[in-house]
Motif scaffolding. Structure first.
Motif, PDB file in Angstrom:
ATOM      1  N   ASN A 120     -16.116   1.602   1.989  1.00 51.23           N
ATOM      2  CA  ASN A 120     -15.940   0.842   3.226  1.00 51.23           C
ATOM      3  C   ASN A 120     -14.720  -0.061   3.198  1.00 51.23           C
ATOM      4  O   ASN A 120     -14.423  -0.727   4.187  1.00 51.23           O
ATOM      5  CB  ASN A 120     -17.185  -0.019   3.495  1.00 51.23           C
ATOM      6  CG  ASN A 120     -18.408   0.820   3.797  1.00 51.23           C
ATOM      7  OD1 ASN A 120     -18.320   1.785   4.540  1.00 51.23           O
ATOM      8  ND2 ASN A 120     -19.529   0.469   3.203  1.00 51.23           N
ATOM      9  N   LEU A 121     -14.021  -0.104   2.056  1.00 48.29           N
ATOM     10  CA  LEU A 121     -12.864  -0.990   1.920  1.00 48.29           C
ATOM     11  C   LEU A 121     -11.644  -0.189   1.505  1.00 48.29           C
ATOM     12  O   LEU A 121     -11.451   0.112   0.316  1.00 48.29           O
ATOM     13  CB  LEU A 121     -13.150  -2.101   0.897  1.00 48.29           C
ATOM     14  CG  LEU A 121     -14.178  -3.149   1.318  1.00 48.29           C
ATOM     15  CD1 LEU A 121     -14.430  -4.127   0.182  1.00 48.29           C
ATOM     16  CD2 LEU A 121     -13.707  -3.901   2.546  1.00 48.29           C
ATOM     17  N   ILE A 122     -10.827   0.198   2.472  1.00 49.63           N
ATOM     18  CA  ILE A 122      -9.529   0.799   2.204  1.00 49.63           C
ATOM     19  C   ILE A 122      -8.501  -0.041   2.942  1.00 49.63           C
ATOM     20  O   ILE A 122      -8.840  -0.777   3.873  1.00 49.63           O
ATOM     21  CB  ILE A 122      -9.460   2.276   2.648  1.00 49.63           C
ATOM     22  CG1 ILE A 122      -9.742   2.416   4.155  1.00 49.63           C
ATOM     23  CG2 ILE A 122     -10.427   3.125   1.843  1.00 49.63           C
ATOM     24  CD1 ILE A 122      -9.583   3.839   4.666  1.00 49.63           C
ATOM     25  N   TYR A 123      -7.235   0.049   2.551  1.00 46.75           N
ATOM     26  CA  TYR A 123      -6.238  -0.841   3.113  1.00 46.75           C
ATOM     27  C   TYR A 123      -4.961  -0.080   3.448  1.00 46.75           C
ATOM     28  O   TYR A 123      -4.681   0.979   2.872  1.00 46.75           O
ATOM     29  CB  TYR A 123      -5.917  -1.988   2.147  1.00 46.75           C
ATOM     30  CG  TYR A 123      -5.562  -1.540   0.753  1.00 46.75           C
ATOM     31  CD1 TYR A 123      -4.252  -1.180   0.432  1.00 46.75           C
ATOM     32  CD2 TYR A 123      -6.527  -1.469  -0.244  1.00 46.75           C
ATOM     33  CE1 TYR A 123      -3.930  -0.772  -0.839  1.00 46.75           C
ATOM     34  CE2 TYR A 123      -6.202  -1.060  -1.521  1.00 46.75           C
ATOM     35  CZ  TYR A 123      -4.903  -0.706  -1.809  1.00 46.75           C
ATOM     36  OH  TYR A 123      -4.578  -0.296  -3.075  1.00 46.75           O
ATOM     37  N   PRO A 124      -4.167  -0.575   4.402  1.00 49.02           N
ATOM     38  CA  PRO A 124      -2.931   0.096   4.796  1.00 49.02           C
ATOM     39  C   PRO A 124      -1.992   0.292   3.610  1.00 49.02           C
ATOM     40  O   PRO A 124      -1.804  -0.610   2.790  1.00 49.02           O
ATOM     41  CB  PRO A 124      -2.326  -0.864   5.827  1.00 49.02           C
ATOM     42  CG  PRO A 124      -3.492  -1.609   6.365  1.00 49.02           C
ATOM     43  CD  PRO A 124      -4.439  -1.764   5.218  1.00 49.02           C
ATOM     44  N   GLY A 125      -1.391   1.499   3.539  1.00 54.18           N
ATOM     45  CA  GLY A 125      -0.477   1.821   2.453  1.00 54.18           C
ATOM     46  C   GLY A 125      -1.151   2.501   1.289  1.00 54.18           C
ATOM     47  O   GLY A 125      -0.483   3.066   0.420  1.00 54.18           O
ATOM     48  N   GLN A 126      -2.465   2.464   1.230  1.00 61.72           N
ATOM     49  CA  GLN A 126      -3.198   3.112   0.147  1.00 61.72           C
ATOM     50  C   GLN A 126      -3.063   4.635   0.294  1.00 61.72           C
ATOM     51  O   GLN A 126      -3.059   5.174   1.394  1.00 61.72           O
ATOM     52  CB  GLN A 126      -4.665   2.695   0.198  1.00 61.72           C
ATOM     53  CG  GLN A 126      -5.496   3.145  -0.997  1.00 61.72           C
ATOM     54  CD  GLN A 126      -6.903   2.586  -0.940  1.00 61.72           C
ATOM     55  OE1 GLN A 126      -7.315   2.051   0.091  1.00 61.72           O
ATOM     56  NE2 GLN A 126      -7.638   2.687  -2.013  1.00 61.72           N
ATOM     57  N   VAL A 127      -2.931   5.329  -0.834  1.00 58.27           N
ATOM     58  CA  VAL A 127      -2.769   6.783  -0.826  1.00 58.27           C
ATOM     59  C   VAL A 127      -4.125   7.437  -1.057  1.00 58.27           C
ATOM     60  O   VAL A 127      -4.815   7.141  -2.033  1.00 58.27           O
ATOM     61  CB  VAL A 127      -1.765   7.234  -1.908  1.00 58.27           C
ATOM     62  CG1 VAL A 127      -1.624   8.751  -1.896  1.00 58.27           C
ATOM     63  CG2 VAL A 127      -0.417   6.583  -1.670  1.00 58.27           C
ATOM     64  N   ILE A 128      -4.519   8.304  -0.136  1.00 55.03           N
ATOM     65  CA  ILE A 128      -5.804   9.001  -0.199  1.00 55.03           C
ATOM     66  C   ILE A 128      -5.560  10.463  -0.550  1.00 55.03           C
ATOM     67  O   ILE A 128      -4.727  11.135   0.075  1.00 55.03           O
ATOM     68  CB  ILE A 128      -6.541   8.916   1.154  1.00 55.03           C
ATOM     69  CG1 ILE A 128      -6.730   7.463   1.580  1.00 55.03           C
ATOM     70  CG2 ILE A 128      -7.875   9.648   1.091  1.00 55.03           C
ATOM     71  CD1 ILE A 128      -7.639   6.673   0.685  1.00 55.03           C
ATOM     72  N   ASN A 129      -6.260  10.961  -1.558  1.00 53.32           N
ATOM     73  CA  ASN A 129      -6.185  12.374  -1.919  1.00 53.32           C
ATOM     74  C   ASN A 129      -7.048  13.189  -0.960  1.00 53.32           C
ATOM     75  O   ASN A 129      -8.226  12.908  -0.771  1.00 53.32           O
ATOM     76  CB  ASN A 129      -6.682  12.590  -3.355  1.00 53.32           C
ATOM     77  CG  ASN A 129      -5.833  11.848  -4.361  1.00 53.32           C
ATOM     78  OD1 ASN A 129      -4.611  11.869  -4.277  1.00 53.32           O
ATOM     79  ND2 ASN A 129      -6.467  11.183  -5.315  1.00 53.32           N
ATOM     80  N   LEU A 130      -6.449  14.217  -0.341  1.00 51.06           N
ATOM     81  CA  LEU A 130      -7.181  15.100   0.558  1.00 51.06           C
ATOM     82  C   LEU A 130      -7.504  16.382  -0.194  1.00 51.06           C
ATOM     83  O   LEU A 130      -6.588  17.146  -0.534  1.00 51.06           O
ATOM     84  CB  LEU A 130      -6.352  15.418   1.807  1.00 51.06           C
ATOM     85  CG  LEU A 130      -5.911  14.210   2.648  1.00 51.06           C
ATOM     86  CD1 LEU A 130      -5.066  14.675   3.823  1.00 51.06           C
ATOM     87  CD2 LEU A 130      -7.113  13.439   3.144  1.00 51.06           C
ATOM     88  N   PRO A 131      -8.767  16.652  -0.483  1.00 51.15           N
ATOM     89  CA  PRO A 131      -9.112  17.871  -1.225  1.00 51.15           C
ATOM     90  C   PRO A 131      -8.862  19.111  -0.377  1.00 51.15           C
ATOM     91  O   PRO A 131      -8.741  19.035   0.854  1.00 51.15           O
ATOM     92  CB  PRO A 131     -10.603  17.684  -1.521  1.00 51.15           C
ATOM     93  CG  PRO A 131     -11.096  16.788  -0.429  1.00 51.15           C
ATOM     94  CD  PRO A 131      -9.951  15.871  -0.114  1.00 51.15           C
TER      95      PRO A 131
END
Length: 661
Positions: A120-131
Motif C-alpha cells: 500500500n506504500l509506493i512512491y513516485p520515481g520508484q521502479v516496479i518490475n513487471l513480470p
C-alpha cells in the motif's frame, strides 16, 4: 539488487542496452523521476547513464544530464508472453492500478517486487518490475500522454479487457461546486464558516464526511494560512497537476523510513471549491481507501481508516483529526449534509458540547479580536490578566489552546458597573504553594542558591500560567516538559551570529517524589546571518516571504505550547550538527511571527507577519559563539549534550515558550 535512497537499482539486462542519447539541462524544481517520465525512461537508466549522480534525491538547477536511449536486443518469448519489463511510479499510482493497466494479476506483481515491504506504500520515481504476461504486443515503456493519471480527471483511458474478477470501475461522481446547500448555522469561526458549504456539497455527492473534510483542511492548510493554500488554493496538500496547473514547493517525504526534503509538484486550483471537490474524488479514485469509503456514515471511523491507508505518516494523525472534530463539533455538518439539520452527532466516547456563542459584550467592555499567531496566554499577558480569568469571562472558550483569528475575546475587569457582566477578579489558575518562588514580572529568574525543589516550583509556575492543558497534565504525570524563556534580542546582535541569552529548562517529577530540573543557556530567535538581503549575510537566505515583497522573512515561534518529537533529518545537519538523529522537530506546522520589514525586531511594525510554516524550527546544536539559528531553538555543544541527556527515553514533548524580556 540494491536499494539506494529509496530507488531500486537493477543491473541492465540483455533486453535493453542503454546507448548515449540527448542532453537535458536541469531546471529549478525538477526531480529525477519527473525527468525520467518526461523522456520515457526510468530513474535506474538515468543513474546508469549519469554516474556523477550519487544521490537520486539531490540534483540541482544547471546540472546537465545524459538521457539514455534503448534498443531492443531480444526476441519475444516463443510462447507469446512478453519478457519482464519495468515501470516508473507516478504520483497517484497504486499497485492494483498498475497491475490492471498492464494486464497482470496483483499477486504476481507483488511477488515480482520483493523490495516492496508494504504493497500500500509506493512512491513516485520508484521502479516496479513487471513480470511477463500473455499479451499480443508489449506495453509501451511510457504511458500514453493522452491517458490521464489515475489521480486526474479526464476521459476513461482504453485498457486491456479486465478479468472477470476485476470489473470496470465507474467514473467517480462529480461535485457541483455551485449547488445550493441551504442555510448553514454560523459557528463564529471565520475559517470553518468559509469552507463548510464546500464540505457539505462534497458529502452530498460523494459520501465523504464533511466533518473529516473540514478537520483535514484545518490541519493541512494551517487554518487556510499555508503558502500552498495561498498560492494554489490547495487545502489538502494533494500533489500532481490540478485544473489550474501546479506549483513546486519544498516538502518533507518519508522514503523507506527516512525523512528527506524534496521539491515536489502540488496541484493548483482556480478556487477553494475545486480543491474540496478534488479532495473527495481523491478518496474514491484510489482503491487503498476502499475500506474507508465503506464507513462514510461513521466520520470517526472514516478518519481512522484513511490514516491507516496511508494518507499521512504522522502517527498522531487520527488523534489530531478526532480532536478537531470534537472540539468544534464538526459532525453537525454531517447531519446537515444528510438531512438538512444541524443536530450534533458526537460519539458517546466524546460528549464534548459545541462551544456556546458568546453573549454580546456589555457597554464599555473592552474586547480583543484574535489575530493569527495570538495565544490566550499572550493576550492575558498583554492586558495584565490571567488565562483563567479570560476563560471565566469567555465561557465559549472550552480549550485555552484553541482560539481562532477573528474571534472576539472579552477582557475581564473592563466592563461597566451595570451588572450585566460582572468583572472577574484576576487570579492565577492555581494558587501558588506557600513559600514557593514566584516568576519575576520581567527578565530571567535568578535561581542561584535555590534547591532543586524550589527551582521546580518556580518553573512549574510558568507552566501553570502559560502552558496548555496537555503540558500541565504531562508535568503532573511525571513526563519531561520543556520550558523556553525568551529575552528579545535584535537579530543583528553579535555581528548577526545570534546570542545565547535565553534559557531552556527541562522539568520532570520523578517517581520517587524527587525533581529533575536542567537549566541551559539557549537561543530561541533567528540570527540575521540568514536574512535575505542583509549586507552582512554569510549564509544562504532562509524564511518565508510572508508579505510577498520578494524577500524571505526570518521567523520565530510565537509564545505558547508547541509539541515536539524526536526526528532524523539526515547526517551533517547544520554546520555543527554531525549527527542528524539528535533533533527535535514540531509534530505539525506551528504559528510563526516574521520580521517582514527586515529591521531585526519582531513587532507590530511587521505587516502580514504571521504564518504557520514552523515545522522546520528544530531543537539542535549550535556553535560556541554562533547560534546557527534561522528560527530554531539552539544551544552550545556542551549545553545541548546535557539537554539531550535530560530527555531520557521520552519521544514526544510539550514545549512551553514564554517571552520574559
Amino acid at each position: 539488487m540494491a536499494r539506494i535512497n529509496g530507488v531500486t537499482r537493477t543491473p541492465a539486462t540483455s533486453s535493453q542496452t542503454p546507448t548515449t542519447g540527448t542532453q537535458h539541462l536541469i531546471r529549478r524544481g525538477e526531480t529525477l523521476s519527473g525527468i525520467a517520465q518526461r523522456y520515457g525512461t526510468t530513474v535506474d537508466a538515468l543513474l546508469q547513464a549519469n554516474r556523477q549522480i550519487r544521490n537520486p534525491n539531490l540534483i540541482y538547477a544547471g546540472q546537465t544530464l545524459t538521457i539514455p536511449t534503448t534498443r531492443n536486443t531480444s526476441a519475444p518469448n516463443q510462447a507469446g508472453s512478453q519478457a519482464g519489463s519495468q515501470y516508473v511510479v507516478r504520483r497517484g499510482d497504486t499497485l492494483s492500478e498498475i497491475a490492471a493497466r498492464n494486464g497482470i494479476d496483483l499477486a504476481r506483481l507483488i511477488k515480482a517486487n520483493t523490495q516492496i515491504q508494504n504493497p500500500n506504500l509506493i512512491y513516485p520515481g520508484q521502479v516496479i518490475n513487471l513480470p511477463g504476461r500473455q499479451v499480443a504486443t508489449p506495453a509501451p515503456a511510457r504511458p500514453n500522454p493522452s491517458q490521464p493519471s489515475p489521480a486526474q480527471p479526464g476521459p476513461a483511458p482504453s485498457r486491456p479487457t479486465p478479468a472477470p474478477s476485476q470489473p470496470t470501475t465507474p467514473a467517480p461522481p462529480r461535485v457541483d461546486t455551485t449547488a445550493p446547500v441551504g442555510t448553514i448555522p454560523r459557528t463564529g469561526n471565520a475559517f470553518i464558516d468559509s469552507i463548510a458549504a464546500d464540505a457539505i456539497r462534497s458529502q452530498r455527492t460523494t459520501g465523504v464526511p464533511a466533518s473529516v473534510t473540514i478537520a483535514q483542511a484545518i490541519l493541512e492548510s494551517g487554518w487556510g494560512r499555508s503558502e500552498l493554500t495561498r498560492q494554489a488554493n490547495n487545502y489538502f496538500g494533494i500533489k500532481g497537476t490540478g485544473p489550474a496547473g501546479s506549483v513546486t514547493m519544498r516538502t518533507r517525504e518519508v522514503f523507506n523510513g527516512r525523512e528527506v526534503y524534496v521539491n515536489a509538484q502540488f496541484r493548483k486550483y482556480n478556487s477553494a471549491a475545486e480543491s474540496f471537490a478534488d479532495h473527495a474524488q481523491f478518496f474514491i479514485r484510489n482503491p487503498r481507501y476502499a475500506t474507508a469509503m465503506r464507513h462514510t456514515n461513521d466520520a470517526f471511523r472514516f478518519a481512522a481508516e484513511i490514516h491507516k491507508a496511508g494518507y499521512a505518516t504522522d502517527p498522531n494523525y487520527t488523534k489530531l483529526l478526532h480532536s478537531l472534530m470534537r472540539e468544534y463539533n464538526l459532525t453537525r455538518f454531517d447531519a446537515i449534509a444528510r438531512n438538512g439539520n444541524a443536530t450534533p452527532a458526537l460519539p458517546p466516547a466524546a460528549p464534548t458540547p459545541a462551544p456556546a456563542p458568546s453573549a454580546p459584550p456589555a457597554a464599555g467592555t473592552r474586547e480583543h479580536r484574535v489575530r493569527v499567531g495570538d495565544t490566550l496566554s499572550g493576550i492575558a499577558q498583554q492586558y495584565g490578566t490571567t488565562v483563567a480569568a479570560l476563560q471565566r469571562a469567555n465561557p465559549s472558550i472550552t480549550n485555552p489552546n484553541l482560539i481562532y483569528p477573528g474571534q472576539r475575546i472579552v477582557i475581564p475587569g473592563s466592563g461597566s458597573t451595570n451588572g450585566s457582566r460582572p468583572a472577574p477578579t484576576p487570579a492565577p489558575s492555581t494558587p501558588p504553594t506557600s513559600g514557593s518562588p514566584v516568576p519575576p514580572g520581567r527578565g530571567l529568574p535568578r535561581t542561584e542558591g535555590m534547591t532543586t525543589a524550589q527551582k521546580f516550583a518556580l518553573y512549574a509556575n510558568y507552566i501553570e500560567r502559560h502552558g496548555s492543558a496537555q503540558a500541565k497534565a504531562d508535568l503532573a504525570a511525571g513526563r519531561v516538559v520543556i520550558l523556553g524563556l525568551r529575552v528579545e534580542t535584535n537579530t543583528r546582535a553579535n555581528g548577526g551570529q545570534g546570542v545565547y541569552d535565553d534559557r531552556i529548562v527541562t522539568l520532570r517529577k520523578l517517581p520517587n517524589g524527587q525533581f529533575q530540573v536542567t537549566e541551559l543557556r539557549a537561543n530561541t530567535e533567528p540570527s540575521s546571518q540568514y536574512e535575505d538581503g542583509w549586507s552582512g549575510r554569510t549564509r544562504r537566505p532562509m524564511g518565508v516571504d510572508s508579505n510577498r515583497d520578494g524577500r524571505l522573512d526570518l521567523g520565530r515561534l510565537v509564545d505558547g505550547t508547541h509539541e515536539y518529537m524526536r526526528a532524523n533529518v539526515g547526517p551533517n545537519f547544520g554546520p555543527t550538527q554531525p549527527d542528524g538523529n539528535n533533533i527535535l522537530m514540531p509534530t505539525t506546522s506551528r504559528p510563526v511571527v516574521r520580521d517582514t520589514n527586515h529591521d531585526g525586531v519582531f513587532d507590530e511594525r511587521d505587516r502580514n507577519r504571521n504564518s504557520f510554516e514552523g515545522q522546520t524550527m528544530y531543537f539542535h546544536r549550535g556553535g560556541t559563539t554562533n547560534t546557527y539559528s534561522a528560527g530554531c531553538q539552539t544551544m552550545p555543544q556542551s549545553e545541548f549534550n546535557r539537554f539531550w541527556d535530560s530527555l531520557g527515553n521520552q519521544q514526544r514533548f510539550q514545549y512551553v515558550l514564554v517571552t520574559v524580556g
